[in-house]
Design an enzyme around this catalytic site. Sequence first.
Site, PDB file in Angstrom:
ATOM      1  N   HIS A 191       0.866  -1.183   0.000  1.00  0.00           N
ATOM      2  CA  HIS A 191       0.000   0.000   0.000  1.00  0.00           C
ATOM      3  C   HIS A 191       0.898   1.225   0.000  1.00  0.00           C
ATOM      4  O   HIS A 191       1.670   1.445   0.935  1.00  0.00           O
ATOM      5  CB  HIS A 191      -0.923   0.010   1.224  1.00  0.00           C
ATOM      6  N   CYS A 192       0.807   2.002  -1.047  1.00  0.00           N
ATOM      7  CA  CYS A 192       1.692   3.150  -1.217  1.00  0.00           C
ATOM      8  C   CYS A 192       1.017   4.408  -0.658  1.00  0.00           C
ATOM      9  O   CYS A 192      -0.017   4.839  -1.177  1.00  0.00           O
ATOM     10  CB  CYS A 192       2.028   3.356  -2.693  1.00  0.00           C
TER      11      CYS A 192
END
Length: 419
Positions: A191-192
């Site tokens: 998850h950026c």
Amino acid sequence: MNEKMHKAARTPQLSDSNRRIIDSNPQTLRLYQVWRGSNRFYCGGRIIFGPDVRSIFFTISLIVIPVILFCAFVSQTLIKEFQHQLGDLIVAICAVFTVYVIFLLLLTSGIDPGIIPRNSNPPDLDDDGSTVSSDWMGSQGNGSNLPPTKDVIVNGMIVKVKYCQTCMLYRPPRCSHCSICNNCVERFDHHCPWVGQCIGKRNYRFFLMFVSSTTMLCLYVFAFSWVNISKIMHSYKCNLWRALVKSPVSGLLIVYTFVTVWFVGGLTTFHLYLILTNQTTYENFRYRYHRKMNPYNHGCMQNVMEVFCSKFPRSKNNFREKVKVDSSSIFANSLSLCHSANPEVPKKSFDIETGKRQAVAVEDFEDMQNQLDSVGRLERCEIEPRHRSQEHKADWENTTDILMLAAEFGMEHVERTFC
């Protein structure tokens, strides 16, 4: 006094959620309107972002502000020094390249990363020889007999897949549940926070293109900022320090892009390594495939083809699809409304996945109405105060929440209770 309370009980104000609760007719809604993940939907479900979508504006500002400074201050010297409109072309390339990077950013953040649809019910056990451990049976208070893992054969190797309690499914290979978006994502990478979205099977190539393009944009601004400094040194016959004083923005951009390129350039290099070895960031940090054989590695060339030349996968979800739902399905497992007054009434709870109050089934309302009837009869028969005995006092304290709830839903029992 009694008349005022009587009128207040007759015309209660119902919230929208409570109107849906007491409405037993099924409603036709879009899938994104009842989606149980933490995503943010826009344009009628056509665009899906993560819960931290606001971080995109910060990322955009980190890209756009340096480019604006470059075009406003540094480009003036370049336009004068380079002839045949070459200076204008340098500025135009920088502006167009910036628009391209922002487009990749929005494309990475605004599409379905590969979300696996949830099951409404737990899956049935397959006859594949899977066994249920005693620890699993002991840890499950709901009596579930599903094993925590199952064995799946991938390219001749056995891979364990886990059961997701939230999505009620066995995750496919390379799938993982994102705790931020609250979804199982196919080929989950990470998850950026910079793009505010999970990076998965459907947006991984766009993420890599975004990171690599940002690296090239930083190098572009870094190089021409140095060109601008060198032109100033040549024109004014001065040293580097005096040239930086004459163009402080160039010096600021040199420092900024030098620091940034180490971050985005290192990230690009790391993901190129992952592509060549057919790994995800999650697998690289958790499984360490260099210590054992990687079941997904097909060779460098085929690994690169799989990421960049494979057919763009279709989304497994149609968020604009119309679904019919009733109140009990919108808000399942609701908060306990009258457990203190009647222990036989099933307890409700807050849905920890959606954060919304759950619905009360029609049968629960019937039980509550019957209980209110008994309370009304008890109060009509009472001549002495309620606190005369401990038992009546407990009944009064335990029914307070029920009466308040009934007043909210406009039940006629309240009229008899307060009259």
